[in-house]
Design an enzyme around this catalytic site. Structure first.
Site, PDB file in Angstrom:
ATOM      1  N   SER A  55       0.925  -1.230  -0.108  1.00 31.91           N
ATOM      2  CA  SER A  55      -0.024  -0.057   0.027  1.00 31.91           C
ATOM      3  C   SER A  55       0.918   1.312   0.155  1.00 31.91           C
ATOM      4  O   SER A  55       1.845   1.601   0.821  1.00 31.91           O
ATOM      5  CB  SER A  55      -0.826   0.093   1.072  1.00 31.91           C
ATOM      6  OG  SER A  55      -1.480  -1.115   1.396  1.00 31.91           O
ATOM      7  N   HIS A  86      -2.924   1.071  -4.557  1.00 28.46           N
ATOM      8  CA  HIS A  86      -2.490  -0.327  -5.065  1.00 28.46           C
ATOM      9  C   HIS A  86      -2.874  -0.203  -6.578  1.00 28.46           C
ATOM     10  O   HIS A  86      -4.088  -0.253  -6.731  1.00 28.46           O
ATOM     11  CB  HIS A  86      -3.292  -1.528  -4.358  1.00 28.46           C
ATOM     12  CG  HIS A  86      -2.703  -2.122  -3.534  1.00 28.46           C
ATOM     13  ND1 HIS A  86      -2.101  -3.112  -2.867  1.00 28.46           N
ATOM     14  CD2 HIS A  86      -2.432  -1.316  -1.992  1.00 28.46           C
ATOM     15  CE1 HIS A  86      -1.643  -3.334  -1.713  1.00 28.46           C
ATOM     16  NE2 HIS A  86      -1.960  -1.995  -0.998  1.00 28.46           N
ATOM     17  N   HIS A 108      -5.152  -8.396  -0.625  1.00 24.21           N
ATOM     18  CA  HIS A 108      -5.169  -8.880   0.866  1.00 24.21           C
ATOM     19  C   HIS A 108      -6.287  -9.940   1.243  1.00 24.21           C
ATOM     20  O   HIS A 108      -7.185  -9.864   0.465  1.00 24.21           O
ATOM     21  CB  HIS A 108      -5.448  -7.596   1.611  1.00 24.21           C
ATOM     22  CG  HIS A 108      -4.610  -6.474   1.464  1.00 24.21           C
ATOM     23  ND1 HIS A 108      -4.440  -5.412   0.585  1.00 24.21           N
ATOM     24  CD2 HIS A 108      -3.480  -6.081   2.372  1.00 24.21           C
ATOM     25  CE1 HIS A 108      -3.359  -4.873   0.850  1.00 24.21           C
ATOM     26  NE2 HIS A 108      -2.811  -5.021   1.867  1.00 24.21           N
ATOM     27  N   TYR A 110      -8.347  -9.971   3.488  1.00 27.33           N
ATOM     28  CA  TYR A 110      -9.765  -9.587   3.795  1.00 27.33           C
ATOM     29  C   TYR A 110     -10.654  -9.170   2.696  1.00 27.33           C
ATOM     30  O   TYR A 110     -11.852  -8.952   2.721  1.00 27.33           O
ATOM     31  CB  TYR A 110      -9.669  -8.296   4.899  1.00 27.33           C
ATOM     32  CG  TYR A 110      -8.916  -7.114   4.330  1.00 27.33           C
ATOM     33  CD1 TYR A 110      -9.314  -6.428   3.406  1.00 27.33           C
ATOM     34  CD2 TYR A 110      -7.303  -7.032   4.723  1.00 27.33           C
ATOM     35  CE1 TYR A 110      -8.491  -5.189   2.836  1.00 27.33           C
ATOM     36  CE2 TYR A 110      -6.896  -5.738   4.376  1.00 27.33           C
ATOM     37  CZ  TYR A 110      -7.412  -4.802   3.224  1.00 27.33           C
ATOM     38  OH  TYR A 110      -6.773  -3.976   2.802  1.00 27.33           O
ATOM     39  N   GLU A 111     -10.044  -8.932   1.734  1.00 31.32           N
ATOM     40  CA  GLU A 111     -10.890  -8.685   0.184  1.00 31.32           C
ATOM     41  C   GLU A 111     -11.364  -9.715  -0.439  1.00 31.32           C
ATOM     42  O   GLU A 111     -12.398  -9.611  -0.858  1.00 31.32           O
ATOM     43  CB  GLU A 111      -9.914  -7.895  -0.732  1.00 31.32           C
ATOM     44  CG  GLU A 111      -9.159  -6.721  -0.277  1.00 31.32           C
ATOM     45  CD  GLU A 111      -8.191  -6.280  -1.411  1.00 31.32           C
ATOM     46  OE1 GLU A 111      -8.565  -5.806  -2.359  1.00 31.32           O
ATOM     47  OE2 GLU A 111      -7.206  -6.234  -1.143  1.00 31.32           O
ATOM     48  N   ALA A 144       2.825  -1.740   4.804  1.00 34.88           N
ATOM     49  CA  ALA A 144       2.648  -0.730   5.598  1.00 34.88           C
ATOM     50  C   ALA A 144       2.169  -1.439   7.137  1.00 34.88           C
ATOM     51  O   ALA A 144       1.589  -2.697   7.047  1.00 34.88           O
ATOM     52  CB  ALA A 144       1.415   0.300   5.327  1.00 34.88           C
ATOM     53  N   MET A 249      -1.312  -6.501   7.987  1.00 31.97           N
ATOM     54  CA  MET A 249      -2.353  -7.274   7.350  1.00 31.97           C
ATOM     55  C   MET A 249      -1.946  -8.077   6.125  1.00 31.97           C
ATOM     56  O   MET A 249      -2.942  -8.666   5.351  1.00 31.97           O
ATOM     57  CB  MET A 249      -3.582  -6.397   7.178  1.00 31.97           C
ATOM     58  CG  MET A 249      -4.344  -5.736   8.232  1.00 31.97           C
ATOM     59  SD  MET A 249      -5.631  -4.735   7.726  1.00 31.97           S
ATOM     60  CE  MET A 249      -5.872  -3.548   9.267  1.00 31.97           C
ATOM     61  N   SER A 250      -0.657  -8.413   6.053  1.00 32.38           N
ATOM     62  CA  SER A 250      -0.386  -9.020   4.680  1.00 32.38           C
ATOM     63  C   SER A 250       1.044  -9.741   4.948  1.00 32.38           C
ATOM     64  O   SER A 250       1.437  -9.751   6.169  1.00 32.38           O
ATOM     65  CB  SER A 250      -0.328  -8.192   3.333  1.00 32.38           C
ATOM     66  OG  SER A 250       0.761  -7.061   3.813  1.00 32.38           O
TER      67      SER A 250
END
Ligand code: HPA
Length: 320
Positions: A55, A86, A108, A110-111, A144, A249-250
């Site tokens: 990101s 992105h 990600h 969560y997507e 990030a 988160m990744s």
């Protein structure tokens, strides 16, 4: 003639489920199709590094020379990206004379967590398999993160030394028939994760960042599913209980797959927000993007990444 809407919906659902099943059952072929497309477009040489620009870090791509670019949307089966910052482009070129493929943007979990079967996670790690099939031996992840360690400030960088994975493990489910990069040995079912972040590459990154030492740390990444940020209790548990230095988160599923495919990994977290002593994380997306868009931070990151590749080239004595 009128089509019964219920019947139409039924056809659409069946189609969706058939496509999902096809992706799951023929995953190796889906990766191979993407790889064939890239090779037909860009040639068959094997770049040294894959670098994932997380990101807001996509600007690092500007430093790449001799660029050949393709949008993810053009590559068969390649997951598109949907988060601000992105871009969704694959760029082949050189960084300080080292051949690289940069992935500008990632999917990600969560997507895609609501996809049928395990397809969401298979999409998250799809680009890593593409790199491995292309013969890329080194995987450089950037992203990030929130700083848990009280010594970290927004704009600082952490070289990832180890991780705690709180996302689903990407090696769960059917054992895929993939080879380890550059060999005809099948990947392991039970993947060792010691030295997941290659000590040599991590030291090289540390050396590259020597001029910026007050902004640079080495530590542990803990990755959560997100997309909500952490509560006070979670921050305190992660920092004081689990001794994590940053939370993101990744990265962790990608590194598990990259190691499984026999790639050497190196990782860099950019701290976009920090947690107070009593565990308060007031992060919001706007604040995170502000740090990512800061000119100072961009320059520092770009310099460190360029110096890393210059050092890598010297250490591998690759002629320019
Ligand atoms: N938590 C999780 N992921 C993040 C954060 C955070 O505070 N900041 C940027 N990515």
């Amino acid at each position: 003639m009128f089509l019964n809407p219920g019947l139409f919906l039924g056809f659409m659902i069946t189609d969706y489920m058939e496509q999902a099943e096809d992706f799951r059952d023929n995953y190796e072929s889906k990766v191979a199709e993407a790889v064939n497309f890239i090779q037909m477009k860009f040639g068959f040489d094997e770049p040294e590094f894959g670098i994932v620009l997380g990101s807001g870090l996509g600007g690092l791509a500007d430093a790449i020379e001799n660029q050949q670019v393709v949008d993810y949307a053009e590559i068969p089966n390649f997951p598109r990206t949907g988060v601000e910052g992105h871009k969704g482009r694959l760029i082949k070129g050189t960084l300080e004379g080292v051949s690289v493929i940069a992935l500008q943007g990632r999917k990600h979990y969560y997507e895609v967590a609501d996809e049928p079967f395990n397809n969401g996670m298979l999409k998250v790690v799809f680009p890593v398999h593409v790199l491995a099939n292309l013969g890329v031996k080194n995987y450089f992840a950037t992203h990030a993160a929130g700083g848990l360690n009280p010594n970290y400030k927004p704009g600082d960088i952490m070289i990832i030394e180890s991780h705690i994975n709180f996302l689903p493990n990407p090696l769960m489910g059917r054992k895929h028939n993939f080879f380890k990069v550059g060999t005809e040995d099948f990947t392991e079912r039970f993947q060792p994760m010691n030295n997941a972040y290659d000590p040599f590459l991590s030291d090289l990154l540390w050396t590259a960042a020597i001029d910026y030492q007050k902004y640079v740390h080495r530590g542990t990444l803990l990755s959560v599913v997100g997309p909500s940020y952490e509560t006070e209790a979670e921050c305190i548990a992660f920092r004081d209980g689990l001794h994590a230095d940053v939370v993101g988160m990744s990265v962790t599923p990608e590194v598990i797959v990259a190691r499984n495919r026999g790639m050497n990994c190196v990782g860099m977290s950019l701290i976009t927000n920090t947690v107070t002593a009593d565990g308060v994380n007031t992060a919001n997306h706007e604040e995170v993007m502000k740090v990512l868009n800061s000119a100072d931070v961009k320059l520092r990151l770009e310099t460190i990444v360029s110096d890393f590749f210059a050092l890598y080239r010297e250490s591998h004595q690759q002629p320019l």
